[in-house]
Design a protein around this motif. Sequence first.
Motif, PDB file in Angstrom:
ATOM      1  N   ASP A  11       0.969  -1.296  -0.053  1.00  0.00           N
ATOM      2  CA  ASP A  11      -0.043   0.011   0.107  1.00  0.00           C
ATOM      3  C   ASP A  11       0.906   1.246  -0.099  1.00  0.00           C
ATOM      4  OD1 ASP A  11      -2.636  -0.843  -0.144  1.00  0.00           O
ATOM      5  OD2 ASP A  11      -2.725  -1.379   1.937  1.00  0.00           O
ATOM      6  N   TYR A  37      -8.899  -0.474  -6.520  1.00  0.00           N
ATOM      7  CA  TYR A  37      -9.428  -0.517  -4.966  1.00  0.00           C
ATOM      8  C   TYR A  37     -11.058  -0.460  -5.301  1.00  0.00           C
ATOM      9  CZ  TYR A  37      -5.345   0.060  -2.033  1.00  0.00           C
ATOM     10  OH  TYR A  37      -4.101  -0.140  -1.504  1.00  0.00           O
ATOM     11  N   GLY A 274      -6.880   4.155  -7.966  1.00  0.00           N
ATOM     12  CA  GLY A 274      -6.753   4.207  -6.321  1.00  0.00           C
ATOM     13  C   GLY A 274      -7.741   5.097  -5.545  1.00  0.00           C
ATOM     14  N   TRP A 282      -4.247   6.902  -2.460  1.00  0.00           N
ATOM     15  CA  TRP A 282      -3.823   5.512  -1.931  1.00  0.00           C
ATOM     16  C   TRP A 282      -3.797   4.590  -3.122  1.00  0.00           C
ATOM     17  CZ3 TRP A 282      -7.337   2.562   2.083  1.00  0.00           C
ATOM     18  CH2 TRP A 282      -6.362   1.420   2.656  1.00  0.00           C
ATOM     19  N   LEU A 283      -2.595   4.032  -3.181  1.00  0.00           N
ATOM     20  CA  LEU A 283      -2.312   3.135  -4.267  1.00  0.00           C
ATOM     21  C   LEU A 283      -1.981   1.910  -3.813  1.00  0.00           C
ATOM     22  CD1 LEU A 283      -0.564   5.091  -7.055  1.00  0.00           C
ATOM     23  CD2 LEU A 283      -2.899   4.697  -7.113  1.00  0.00           C
TER      24      LEU A 283
END
Length: 631
Positions: A11, A37, A274, A282-283
């Motif tokens: 993450d 995600y 993401g 957030w990837l």
Amino acid sequence: MFRAQRMVWVDLLIDRDAAHEAVHLLARARIIELRGYDRDEPPFEVASDAGVLARLRRLDQDLAAYRRHLPPPPAQTPGALTPAAPAVAQLEASIGQWIAALAPLSRELRAAESLIEEYALLERCLQALPSTDYDLGYFARLSRSHLYAAFVALGHAGDAGLFRDGTRQVLCNAYALPDDTQAQVFIGVAATRDLPELERAGHQRGMRFLGVPGELDGLPRHAGAQLRAMRTALSDKARGLREQIASVGEQAGIAAAARDLARYLWAAEVVGTGVVGARFVWLGGWVANARYRELLDTLRAGAVPFLANRDAAGEHGVPPVLLDNPGWLRRFEVFASAFGVPAHDDVDPTPVLALTTPLMFGYMFGDVGQGAVLLVLGALLRHRLPLAALLVPAGASSILFGFVFGSVFGNEHLLAPLWVTPLSAPLVVLGVPLLVGFALIGTGMLLAAVQAHWQASAGRWWRREFPIAVCYGALPLAVANWRAGAALAALAIAGALLERAVSGHRAAGVLGALSGVARGVAQLLETLAQLAINTLSFVRLGAFALAHAGLGTAVMSLAGASGNVVTTAVIVIVGNAVIVALEGLVVSIQTTRLVMFEFFRRFYTGRGSRFDPLAPPANNASPPRQHQEPS
């Protein structure tokens, strides 16, 4: 080797302003396979970049219609990668101005190119007409009338009925096109009101209707010269239009704008996989454990603010597979890949194949000269055709077995064999491959045991597969000492049936035990019969070695009987070329068949997915779509 690299989920929490720079750094390193995600509750307040992304996509659609006019892209230069609103607005302005200036030039160029192509086709059609029967000036003048219109159409003999329809006023003759025996040229006149329907019906049949320019005059030969002059003038016009288009593009800096658009759009779509928040992105994705430190160093070197978490909790799906083979082994991955990619907990058979496939090929194709030809071809073609790299070890193995069999370009009298000549000892040549088959199938069983251990199912292998492996291993022991071999096989069979009886008794008592023993006997007999057939299948190695030697002997016998030096040389050269092409293909197929059907079936499933790391977009190319285009 033997096991794929361990993959870990990572993450990445990245500062939003640096997210696009981060994905470019990761793409250049080809280090992570990003996965989208799908979270019901994001860890922070989500902000949408859908407006900017939609504008970039719309701009890319506008540019797509004129992509053929884009100049070569300039070299990549460092710069801001984040498609902020001012940058997008600047792109919209520069690309919009270029399209506005280009559109009329592009339309004019398309019209000129269309006429050039049509005039060239009309000139071909005129060559089919009798040189004295048609005055093209009359046809041109008739086309300007209101009652009748002239036409020239290109079709086939079966289309003649279209012009004989009694409901239409059509006069037409047909002639064969000189350079195409199937094509027919139809020339005639039709009532002006009937021509549109005639053209529609012809187009449905694949016919091509051509206009007759009003400038044409005279017989077909003279009209053809006029058409050539008109095409020359149009070509000059088209060349001038292309120069104007290039000048407009240079003034607008369109090459750099198209490159930046592709980079912005690619980066925006990657980041969009993401979770995008007001301050963070957030990837997440899969990284080879051995390259995790490299991933961190790559982002640090690019001054990207980030936090990373390895082995993150949560369900991320089955990890992709990155095989762990050195460069010289990777060429042999093609055999496993043809059957499927090994899963992350499967055995990678590539190291075994790197040894066995060249040896099997060389045994069937043993000849020093012909092997050298294959080796040289592989060395010359491997950069253009990666699969040809397999010819290098195959050729080297053929050279080795050429010395073993004493064969040089089919001649068995130039070298003394290190072992035997195939045709002098056919039973020996047929028998040795049985040992090869036993060793390869036994190796498959051993790899199945290792794979079961990796997959936490070793207990089942020991109960069900180990007795079969012992029985198979008892075969060569029985050749040396049949009593010892029989005793070992009997012990293995007794152990397998006892295990079936115990399992059946636990499930259903005495009847279950009897049923388990009966099923065990049937399955053992079936499996051992299959193993015997699989082993016998390797006799084909010897059979093709004999066939190869027989072809070589036949070529040399024909050459020796010719009685002429030139004829002898031609027979030897042509005969060996045929053997290399034909036998090389057949032997390759047989090698692949033995690997896939006799070796792989022992353990290989091919149920994995290949590691597909994030990679940079191609210059001036639209990135792959991850979402539907907005309507």
